[in-house]
Design a protein around this motif. Structure first.
Motif, PDB file in Angstrom:
ATOM      1  N   LEU A  48      -1.338 -20.750   2.559  1.00 19.10           N
ATOM      2  CA  LEU A  48      -0.001 -20.294   2.934  1.00 19.10           C
ATOM      3  C   LEU A  48       0.992 -20.440   1.782  1.00 19.10           C
ATOM      4  CD1 LEU A  48       0.220 -21.855   6.512  1.00 19.10           C
ATOM      5  CD2 LEU A  48      -0.585 -19.581   5.886  1.00 19.10           C
ATOM      6  N   ALA A  49       0.496 -20.232   0.560  1.00 23.75           N
ATOM      7  CA  ALA A  49       1.378 -20.267  -0.608  1.00 23.75           C
ATOM      8  C   ALA A  49       2.415 -19.160  -0.499  1.00 23.75           C
ATOM      9  CB  ALA A  49       0.562 -20.096  -1.883  1.00 23.75           C
ATOM     10  N   VAL A  50       3.626 -19.453  -0.906  1.00 24.89           N
ATOM     11  CA  VAL A  50       4.708 -18.482  -0.796  1.00 24.89           C
ATOM     12  C   VAL A  50       5.427 -18.337  -2.131  1.00 24.89           C
ATOM     13  CG1 VAL A  50       5.088 -18.854   1.669  1.00 24.89           C
ATOM     14  CG2 VAL A  50       6.326 -20.256   0.015  1.00 24.89           C
ATOM     15  N   TRP A  51       5.930 -17.129  -2.385  1.00 24.16           N
ATOM     16  CA  TRP A  51       6.804 -16.885  -3.524  1.00 24.16           C
ATOM     17  C   TRP A  51       7.598 -15.625  -3.230  1.00 24.16           C
ATOM     18  CZ3 TRP A  51       1.438 -16.674  -3.928  1.00 24.16           C
ATOM     19  CH2 TRP A  51       0.881 -15.409  -4.064  1.00 24.16           C
ATOM     20  N   LYS A  52       8.683 -15.446  -3.931  1.00 24.15           N
ATOM     21  CA  LYS A  52       9.518 -14.277  -3.717  1.00 24.15           C
ATOM     22  C   LYS A  52       8.775 -13.022  -4.133  1.00 24.15           C
ATOM     23  CE  LYS A  52      13.892 -16.704  -4.515  1.00 24.15           C
ATOM     24  NZ  LYS A  52      15.085 -16.815  -5.383  1.00 24.15           N
ATOM     25  N   HIS A  53       8.956 -11.971  -3.330  1.00 21.06           N
ATOM     26  CA  HIS A  53       8.344 -10.698  -3.690  1.00 21.06           C
ATOM     27  C   HIS A  53       9.027 -10.165  -4.952  1.00 21.06           C
ATOM     28  CE1 HIS A  53       6.678  -6.657  -3.325  1.00 21.06           C
ATOM     29  NE2 HIS A  53       5.899  -7.099  -2.361  1.00 21.06           N
ATOM     30  N   THR A  54       8.219  -9.647  -5.884  1.00 21.77           N
ATOM     31  CA  THR A  54       8.760  -9.248  -7.179  1.00 21.77           C
ATOM     32  C   THR A  54       9.417  -7.877  -7.157  1.00 21.77           C
ATOM     33  OG1 THR A  54       6.544  -8.461  -7.754  1.00 21.77           O
ATOM     34  CG2 THR A  54       7.148 -10.667  -8.480  1.00 21.77           C
ATOM     35  N   ILE A  55       9.229  -7.123  -6.069  1.00 25.50           N
ATOM     36  CA  ILE A  55       9.806  -5.784  -5.954  1.00 25.50           C
ATOM     37  C   ILE A  55      10.570  -5.698  -4.637  1.00 25.50           C
ATOM     38  CG2 ILE A  55       9.317  -3.304  -5.874  1.00 25.50           C
ATOM     39  CD1 ILE A  55       6.759  -3.865  -7.401  1.00 25.50           C
ATOM     40  N   PRO A  56      11.771  -5.124  -4.635  1.00 23.48           N
ATOM     41  CA  PRO A  56      12.566  -5.048  -3.391  1.00 23.48           C
ATOM     42  C   PRO A  56      11.854  -4.276  -2.289  1.00 23.48           C
ATOM     43  CG  PRO A  56      13.907  -4.551  -5.324  1.00 23.48           C
ATOM     44  CD  PRO A  56      12.493  -4.620  -5.798  1.00 23.48           C
ATOM     45  N   ASN A  57      12.142  -4.663  -1.052  1.00 20.95           N
ATOM     46  CA  ASN A  57      11.664  -3.956   0.138  1.00 20.95           C
ATOM     47  C   ASN A  57      10.140  -3.882   0.239  1.00 20.95           C
ATOM     48  OD1 ASN A  57      14.374  -3.385   0.910  1.00 20.95           O
ATOM     49  ND2 ASN A  57      14.390  -1.643  -0.494  1.00 20.95           N
ATOM     50  N   LYS A  58       9.454  -4.820  -0.373  1.00 24.05           N
ATOM     51  CA  LYS A  58       8.000  -4.918  -0.274  1.00 24.05           C
ATOM     52  C   LYS A  58       7.271  -3.675  -0.802  1.00 24.05           C
ATOM     53  CE  LYS A  58       8.187  -8.015   3.723  1.00 24.05           C
ATOM     54  NZ  LYS A  58       7.729  -8.252   5.119  1.00 24.05           N
ATOM     55  N   LYS A  59       7.877  -3.001  -1.754  1.00 24.84           N
ATOM     56  CA  LYS A  59       7.239  -1.840  -2.356  1.00 24.84           C
ATOM     57  C   LYS A  59       6.140  -2.284  -3.314  1.00 24.84           C
ATOM     58  CE  LYS A  59      10.178   1.081  -0.469  1.00 24.84           C
ATOM     59  NZ  LYS A  59       9.778   2.057   0.563  1.00 24.84           N
ATOM     60  N   ASN A  60       5.211  -1.380  -3.587  1.00 25.54           N
ATOM     61  CA  ASN A  60       4.130  -1.684  -4.517  1.00 25.54           C
ATOM     62  C   ASN A  60       4.535  -1.475  -5.966  1.00 25.54           C
ATOM     63  OD1 ASN A  60       2.262  -2.350  -2.487  1.00 25.54           O
ATOM     64  ND2 ASN A  60       1.739  -0.200  -2.168  1.00 25.54           N
ATOM     65  N   THR A  61       5.484  -0.581  -6.197  1.00 20.56           N
ATOM     66  CA  THR A  61       5.879  -0.239  -7.558  1.00 20.56           C
ATOM     67  C   THR A  61       7.388  -0.043  -7.621  1.00 20.56           C
ATOM     68  OG1 THR A  61       3.776   0.919  -7.884  1.00 20.56           O
ATOM     69  CG2 THR A  61       5.504   1.365  -9.484  1.00 20.56           C
ATOM     70  N   ALA A  62       7.965  -0.409  -8.745  1.00 22.95           N
ATOM     71  CA  ALA A  62       9.387  -0.180  -8.981  1.00 22.95           C
ATOM     72  C   ALA A  62       9.573   0.357 -10.387  1.00 22.95           C
ATOM     73  CB  ALA A  62      10.191  -1.465  -8.801  1.00 22.95           C
ATOM     74  N   VAL A  63      10.460   1.327 -10.538  1.00 22.75           N
ATOM     75  CA  VAL A  63      10.792   1.877 -11.841  1.00 22.75           C
ATOM     76  C   VAL A  63      12.261   1.552 -12.116  1.00 22.75           C
ATOM     77  CG1 VAL A  63      11.002   3.957 -13.244  1.00 22.75           C
ATOM     78  CG2 VAL A  63       9.112   3.736 -11.614  1.00 22.75           C
ATOM     79  N   LEU A  64      12.514   0.866 -13.206  1.00 20.97           N
ATOM     80  CA  LEU A  64      13.868   0.493 -13.599  1.00 20.97           C
ATOM     81  C   LEU A  64      14.300   1.397 -14.749  1.00 20.97           C
ATOM     82  CD1 LEU A  64      13.469  -3.403 -13.595  1.00 20.97           C
ATOM     83  CD2 LEU A  64      14.105  -1.893 -11.705  1.00 20.97           C
ATOM     84  N   LEU A  65      15.334   2.193 -14.518  1.00 18.37           N
ATOM     85  CA  LEU A  65      15.815   3.123 -15.526  1.00 18.37           C
ATOM     86  C   LEU A  65      16.961   2.498 -16.307  1.00 18.37           C
ATOM     87  CD1 LEU A  65      15.836   6.493 -13.542  1.00 18.37           C
ATOM     88  CD2 LEU A  65      14.070   5.610 -15.084  1.00 18.37           C
TER      89      LEU A  65
END
Length: 324
Positions: A251-268
């Motif tokens: 039950l290890a926990v950490w903050k999700h690295t991408i908002p809204n539990k998405k699989n991918t994020a593109v930062l422009l």
């Protein structure tokens, strides 16, 4: 009736944690040993803290071994020496690891019998002419779950032609100790020693020298390309620690690295560091806004000319600057 169910759920959760491990906290403890090393600068402590913040790991900081051993995993803030721990603290750490805890050290360079046995090495050497940290474990080995690119398996410590500004340690491992990474000369750079249910892990370089120096651009040109290139930097070392935490803590926990539990994020982002980029900034921003895209514009406020480049800031008309 609802109150009764909630109370029972909390009791089950609490006893479950006790049954899973001898440790009672599903967190990482940063064991601050900087004062015992005579370090007045907070840079060592800050480097480890920043690393865990970026990863979103739950953690706390303590200078007391008995408090640290309540966690599931201990990261030591800076190097360990023969005088870091008392005899009582050594026993506590040995029991912590034996009962399923994980302790992670960096640049352990001492002949203290306890620490040599804990981390599993018979001797060590220092070298400032090593430049590559190469993972030797396969993708199925512990610590390697998120290290899945060839550029991540080869970590650049500095440019090949320079003397490294960081202290680099390599080890002669004991029999049965796993060498998870080596330097380009084949010497051991990352050791994993299993002791009963737990593990002791040591990197051959201090966390501060890896993470903080890179963020401050003091890493002796460790980047392998200037731009338009995938450079993971020291992220693979964080991935390695993350997998250790996730694999050994139920039950290890950490903050999700991408908002809204998405699989991918593109930062422009747009670097406005030339006249042409200033001229095109408004049309770009207008187009992005029309498509519902949000981007970051990094405006270079350069108003003077020198041998590197000319003025940029005053090239943009005032009306365009105000619009941005």
């Amino acid at each position: 009736m609802k109150k009764i169910i909630i109370t029972i759920g909390i009791l089950v959760w609490g006893f479950g944690n006790i049954d899973i491990k001898a440790q009672s906290l599903r967190m990482i403890a940063i064991l601050d040993v900087d004062s015992s090393n005579g370090y007045s600068s907070p840079s060592y402590m800050n480097a480890v803290s920043q690393m865990l913040k970026v990863c979103g790991f739950p953690y706390f900081v303590t200078t007391h071994v008995d408090s640290a051993t309540l966690a599931s995993m201990i990261l030591v803030s800076s190097r360990l020496t023969s005088t870091t721990f008392t005899s009582t603290e050594k026993i506590a750490i040995e029991n912590f690891v034996s009962n399923g805890g994980i302790i992670v050290g960096s640049a352990v360079n001492t002949n203290d019998p306890f620490l040599k046995n804990l981390f599993g090495y018979s001797s060590f050497m220092e070298d400032s002419l090593l430049h590559q940290f190469i993972f030797t474990s396969s993708a199925t080995d512990i610590g390697m779950r998120w290290i899945n690119d060839s550029m991540e398996q080869h970590v650049s410590l500095s440019e090949d032609t320079v003397v490294s500004p960081i202290k680099i340690i390599y080890y002669t491992p004991d029999t049965g100790v796993t060498v998870a990474a080596r330097y380009e000369n084949g010497e051991a750079a990352l050791l994993i020693r299993q002791q009963n249910k737990g593990y002791a892990v040591t990197f051959g370089t201090q966390f501060r020298d890896l993470f903080s120096f890179a963020q401050q651009d003091n890493d002796a040109r460790a980047e392998r390309a200037y731009s338009n290139f995938f450079e993971p930097g020291y992220d693979p070392l964080i991935f390695f620690i993350k997998d250790f935490y996730a694999s050994h803590m139920r039950l290890a926990v950490w903050k999700h690295t991408i908002p809204n539990k998405k699989n991918t994020a593109v930062l422009l982002t747009h670097d406005m560091d030339s006249k042409t980029s200033n001229d095109r900034a408004i049309p770009f921003a207008q187009f992005e806004r029309s498509r519902g895209i949000t981007a970051i514009y990094n405006i270079t406020a350069r108003y003077f000319s020198d041998y590197i480049m000319g003025s940029i800031y005053d090239m943009m008309p005032a009306d365009k600057l105000i619009l941005l």
